[in-house]
Design an enzyme around this catalytic site. Sequence first.
Site, PDB file in Angstrom:
ATOM      1  N   GLN A  86       4.526   0.406   2.293  1.00  0.00           N
ATOM      2  CA  GLN A  86       3.829  -0.461   3.231  1.00  0.00           C
ATOM      3  C   GLN A  86       3.669  -1.836   2.594  1.00  0.00           C
ATOM      4  O   GLN A  86       3.227  -1.950   1.444  1.00  0.00           O
ATOM      5  CB  GLN A  86       2.464   0.120   3.568  1.00  0.00           C
ATOM      6  CG  GLN A  86       2.519   1.479   4.262  1.00  0.00           C
ATOM      7  CD  GLN A  86       2.787   1.349   5.752  1.00  0.00           C
ATOM      8  OE1 GLN A  86       1.880   1.201   6.555  1.00  0.00           O
ATOM      9  NE2 GLN A  86       4.051   1.412   6.134  1.00  0.00           N
ATOM     10  N   ASN A  90       0.842  -1.196   0.000  1.00  0.00           N
ATOM     11  CA  ASN A  90       0.000   0.000   0.000  1.00  0.00           C
ATOM     12  C   ASN A  90       0.881   1.252   0.000  1.00  0.00           C
ATOM     13  O   ASN A  90       1.739   1.362  -0.876  1.00  0.00           O
ATOM     14  CB  ASN A  90      -1.103  -0.024   1.056  1.00  0.00           C
ATOM     15  CG  ASN A  90      -0.692  -0.147   2.493  1.00  0.00           C
ATOM     16  OD1 ASN A  90      -0.151  -1.181   2.904  1.00  0.00           O
ATOM     17  ND2 ASN A  90      -0.967   0.859   3.298  1.00  0.00           N
ATOM     18  N   ASP A  91       0.721   2.175   0.895  1.00  0.00           N
ATOM     19  CA  ASP A  91       1.300   3.512   0.779  1.00  0.00           C
ATOM     20  C   ASP A  91       2.787   3.533   0.422  1.00  0.00           C
ATOM     21  O   ASP A  91       3.588   2.828   1.049  1.00  0.00           O
ATOM     22  CB  ASP A  91       1.172   4.261   2.108  1.00  0.00           C
ATOM     23  CG  ASP A  91      -0.213   4.250   2.688  1.00  0.00           C
ATOM     24  OD1 ASP A  91      -1.108   3.630   2.104  1.00  0.00           O
ATOM     25  OD2 ASP A  91      -0.399   4.856   3.761  1.00  0.00           O
ATOM     26  N   ASP A 129       1.186   8.778  10.525  1.00  0.00           N
ATOM     27  CA  ASP A 129       1.803   9.126   9.242  1.00  0.00           C
ATOM     28  C   ASP A 129       2.630  10.419   9.319  1.00  0.00           C
ATOM     29  O   ASP A 129       2.359  11.398   8.620  1.00  0.00           O
ATOM     30  CB  ASP A 129       0.746   9.256   8.137  1.00  0.00           C
ATOM     31  CG  ASP A 129      -0.221   8.085   8.100  1.00  0.00           C
ATOM     32  OD1 ASP A 129       0.159   6.994   8.550  1.00  0.00           O
ATOM     33  OD2 ASP A 129      -1.369   8.269   7.627  1.00  0.00           O
TER      34      ASP A 129
END
Length: 490
Positions: free
Chosen positions: A52, A35-36, A164
Amino acid sequence: TIDQLREQRIDAEERFASDPHRPRYHFLPPANWLNDPNGPIWFDGRYHLFYQHNPAEAKWGDIHWGHAVSADLLHWEDWPIALAPRTDGVDEMGCFTGSAFVQADGAPTIAYTGITSAPDMPGGRRENQSLAVSRDGMLTWEKLPQNPVIAAPPEGLRVTGFRDPTVWREGADGSWYMAIGSGIEGQGGAVLLYRSSDLLDWEYLHPLMVGDAERHGAMWECPDFFPLGERQVLLVSTLGREMYLSGGWSDEQFATGAEGWVDYSPRFYAAKSFQCPHGRRILWGWLREGRSQQAQLDAGWSGVISLPRVLTMLPDGTLACEPAEELERLRAEAFAPASLDLRPGEERAVEIQGDCLEIGAEVTPARGGRFSLSVRCSPDGEERTEVFFDAHEESLGIDTTRSSLSPEAETRESAGPLRLAPGKPLRLRVFVDRSVIEVFADGRAAVTERIYPSRPDSVGVRVTAVGNGATVQRLEAWRMRDIWRHTGTR
């Protein structure tokens, strides 16, 4: 070792070679979940991209920081996992998103959100901010014994999240600042601002920005804060999309002016930028899947990193983007360029075919008309993905409602505003990479989608003028090279 990781990549690309949906010139891990994008940074002559990652399954969970390195922004080498969720009391439930930066002594440093078990908290977890440092050129990382450096949100502030971190340094005294994604109950998404002189002791200052819950969402994830041109830009992920706010920054206060969407699709999310050589601001985003979780598990991989995008600031405060110029080096065989006039309602197949393409077009739609460039078309048109510009609505978009016959594929229309100056043609760059479509218009706007055609003959390209006619001054295309093909020949 890196040699072993190289062999694993070769094995993975061979194993997935027959998968018709796996991109060939976008970055993704050898297998399983992504992901991110995290902490992109230029260091010691190379680009570093973290992300991620669940190394065990093609679904979210057990989140690590994957790591890849490139000399050219195009071809990537897998490096060892940077962070693993193994530290009790800090991150045993996950090493979530963050940023990378270089300390005054030259030490590369990661700021990330650690997740710990907390049965008394919503979701059964607690979020903190922690640091890790590399002393061997970013090959391995050591978490600081002082972690977490920020253990909890500010006292008395009722937040909807706390994660984050993005870190930077500025000011005459060289203060460090940290912006953390959050939300304030009853108000809206927020970014909380902290300051430190040593990266260990952090003082909460105030919200850098608080949005309106109805317009901007109740929780802001993945903040990114940086100067661009004469303005400062804040990126946040909210309402399932990537939003920007631009404005002024002085005396630790951010005054916003313009706002908008970085990309017109919810497929593009959790974006992160960095400053690279020669002053460019490069942005990467997570391209989310648009198919069922079972389809992702069956495939054995999930999630893709977008192409690198160069950000610029327009005079009115609008954030603009276009693909990095390095991508032109991936062009292989060129199709014969064409120009054509489309009568009202006319559709025409063109001599371009493939599922890994870059297509360039310059088009003047008739007043009030709609022009579409459809890709991944089957010969009978049963499957097709439509990239369109509606001159009446002044909108750019992608329509995936006919992209796939598979019941596992999600479909929709994603669109946003694009106004052309009077008499100016529309300039399009369309990148097709199997299940990924990234569209850039006029160096300003972008829209992205994921598609999963079920027919192997869905490789055609068509142009259509709906309502009124259109003049296609230029239509050109190239097949794009596979960025992993070099891996086996090193």
